[in-house]
Scaffold this active site. Structure first.
Site, PDB file in Angstrom:
ATOM      1  N   PHE A 154      44.256  47.071  58.732  1.00  0.00           N
ATOM      2  CA  PHE A 154      43.928  46.456  57.445  1.00  0.00           C
ATOM      3  C   PHE A 154      43.544  45.007  57.694  1.00  0.00           C
ATOM      4  CE2 PHE A 154      44.780  43.974  53.644  1.00  0.00           C
ATOM      5  CZ  PHE A 154      44.049  44.691  52.709  1.00  0.00           C
ATOM      6  N   ASP A 191      44.472  39.531  64.364  1.00  0.00           N
ATOM      7  CA  ASP A 191      44.765  39.279  62.946  1.00  0.00           C
ATOM      8  C   ASP A 191      46.284  39.174  62.802  1.00  0.00           C
ATOM      9  OD1 ASP A 191      45.357  39.459  60.249  1.00  0.00           O
ATOM     10  OD2 ASP A 191      43.923  41.069  59.828  1.00  0.00           O
ATOM     11  N   LYS A 247      49.273  34.686  55.090  1.00  0.00           N
ATOM     12  CA  LYS A 247      50.452  34.962  54.255  1.00  0.00           C
ATOM     13  C   LYS A 247      51.581  33.921  54.322  1.00  0.00           C
ATOM     14  CE  LYS A 247      49.900  39.837  53.376  1.00  0.00           C
ATOM     15  NZ  LYS A 247      48.851  40.505  54.147  1.00  0.00           N
TER      16      LYS A 247
HETATM   17  C1  LIG Z   1      47.404  40.838  53.828  1.00  0.00           C
HETATM   18  C2  LIG Z   1      46.544  40.978  55.019  1.00  0.00           C
HETATM   19  C3  LIG Z   1      45.190  40.580  54.999  1.00  0.00           C
HETATM   20  C4  LIG Z   1      44.521  40.090  53.747  1.00  0.00           C
HETATM   21  O1  LIG Z   1      45.045  38.875  53.301  1.00  0.00           O
HETATM   22  P1  LIG Z   1      44.646  38.340  51.835  1.00  0.00           P
HETATM   23  O2  LIG Z   1      45.301  37.001  51.784  1.00  0.00           O
HETATM   24  O3  LIG Z   1      45.181  39.319  50.848  1.00  0.00           O
HETATM   25  O4  LIG Z   1      43.176  38.248  51.790  1.00  0.00           O
HETATM   26  C5  LIG Z   1      44.479  40.679  56.168  1.00  0.00           C
HETATM   27  N1  LIG Z   1      45.030  41.138  57.299  1.00  0.00           N
HETATM   28  C6  LIG Z   1      46.321  41.529  57.365  1.00  0.00           C
HETATM   29  C7  LIG Z   1      46.888  42.001  58.654  1.00  0.00           C
HETATM   30  C8  LIG Z   1      47.120  41.472  56.217  1.00  0.00           C
HETATM   31  O5  LIG Z   1      48.386  41.897  56.276  1.00  0.00           O
END
Ligand SMILES: *Cc1c(COP(=O)(O)O)cnc(C)c1O
Length: 397
Positions: free
Chosen positions: A138, A223, A252
């Site tokens: 994701f 990521d 986050k």
């Molecule tokens: C939550 C998340 C995103 C997206 O972040 P947003 O701030 O909602 O755009 C991208 N990559 C990972 C691994 C995430 O957990």
């Protein structure tokens, strides 16, 4: 305003893109969220890994308030101290060389994708632009990051999607290597697939990906939007994999509750992103950076040792609960698999009724408590989970 009024009004006017829990949170303190009628919830979600210091940490709130009274925003045409301070500390902490600030995880990943493609363009010219991501990943909700997300369910309705993304099964280095050709510029992955169910990658696979990237001059993007900023017990999850990525994205937990995203780049890639190549109106906002600097202040080595220790306590407790078949994850990012017949959603609902907030990810229950969680909070959460699970019988076979 009472719970019912808030919910009715929200349902009337806010676009229904979320399936919200039927509760209102009015204020919070530390590990606890409170509702309008005095409801008290022990929060093991951190607002999906965001409130790393819990609700309304005093130092954090002070720094944010002081900065809001001093300077709330200027533009990226000018320099501000909180932004440069945060960038320096992130680089020192991670061994990366430069930082670009945006406002969210998806935006950070967009920046990473752009930087990887620019690096490749500068060295090899047009046409070497494909990015390999992993199945079950994701990476966000913008069009490019939706495309990067390796789950078919996200590739519907909103097409045309971007060209230039290919998907490999996590853990299968052979299959991934086969996808690499003269058009490939980068590989992008999460070390623990968070939204995908809290699924950690195999360390040997990850190091194999690193050498593949070295051999073929590919940019390795990690990521760490969910795993970063102490969540797994080290500042980056990369540290536990002995991994040196070319680009890391954070979001986050970095702002402690305010919107921020960061792209951390090594010199090799950073050198390709000159003036005019990327930007964001709000990126590097001084109020947000002032809050993030307090989060970094707090994440000392001893604090992170506490995260690891509490993570172990939580994991051991979860493994002993009835109907639990597996516990995965690292530090304070844990996913719990239940026996067939017990859904994570049913556990979540029952926990909420008893004053404990938890998350789900795919078929699993997911726990992302604030990093300030104590042994006592963990015992309390485990007691509630035990009561909930004891009252549930799995389906007859
Ligand atoms: C939550 C998340 C995103 C997206 O972040 P947003 O701030 O909602 O755009 C991208 N990559 C990972 C691994 C995430 O957990």
């Amino acid at each position: 305003m009472d719970t019912e009024k808030v919910i009715v009004r929200d349902n009337d006017y806010v676009l229904h893109t979320y399936k919200r829990n039927p509760i209102v949170i009015e204020r919070g303190h530390g590990m606890h969220a409170y509702g309008p009628e005095g409801q008290d919830y022990l929060d093991f979600t951190s607002g999906i890994g965001v409130n790393s210091l819990g609700y309304c940490d005093l130092d954090w709130a002070d720094a944010v308030a002081r900065q809001a009274h001093k300077l709330q925003h200027t533009s990226n045409l000018y320099y501000t101290a909180p932004c440069s301070k945060l960038a320096k500390r992130l680089c020192r902490r991670t061994g990366m060389n430069k930082v670009f600030f945006g406002n969210s995880g998806a935006e950070a990943n967009e920046g990473a994708i752009k930087a990887a493609r620019k690096y490749s363009f500068d060295r090899y010219g047009a046409g070497r632009d494909q990015i390999i991501t992993l199945k079950n990943s994701f990476h966000g909700r913008t069009l490019a990051t939706l495309t990067a997300t390796g789950q078919d369910g996200f590739h519907q309705f909103f097409g045309p999607f971007n060209d230039g993304f290919l998907y490999a099964a996590a853990g299968d280095l052979g299959a991934l290597t086969k996808l690499v050709d003269e058009h490939t510029c980068a590989i992008m992955l999460e070390l623990i697939q968070g939204e995908g169910g809290v699924v950690p990658l195999d360390p040997a696979f990850v190091l194999g990906v690193r050498s593949l990237c070295d051999d073929r001059d590919l940019v390795l993007i990690v990521d760490e939007v969910q795993t970063g900023v102490g969540r797994t017990g080290t500042f980056l999850a990369c540290e536990q994999y002995n991994l040196r990525p070319d680009i890391v994205t954070l979001a986050k937990g970095l702002g402690g509750g305010l919107p921020i995203g960061a792209v951390l780049l090594n010199d090799r890639v950073a050198g390709c992103m000159g003036p005019g190549t990327h930007g964001s109106t709000f990126g590097g906002n001084p109020v947000v950076c002032a809050g993030a600097n307090v989060v970094l202040d707090r994440l000392s080595d001893s604090f992170l040792a506490g995260v690891r220790q509490h993570g172990e306590q939580l994991r051991e407790g979860l493994e002993k609960l009835p109907h639990v078949t597996a516990v995965d994850g690292m530090g304070l990012m844990l996913g719990v698999q239940f026996e067939e017949g017990i859904t994570a959603q049913a556990v979540l609902d029952a926990c909420r009724e008893r004053g404990l907030l938890v998350l789900t990810a795919k078929t699993r229950m997911r726990l992302l408590p604030p990093l300030i969680v104590t042994a006592h909070d963990i015992e309390r959460a485990l007691t509630i989970l035990d009561e909930v699970l004891c009252s549930m019988a799995p389906a007859q076979r």
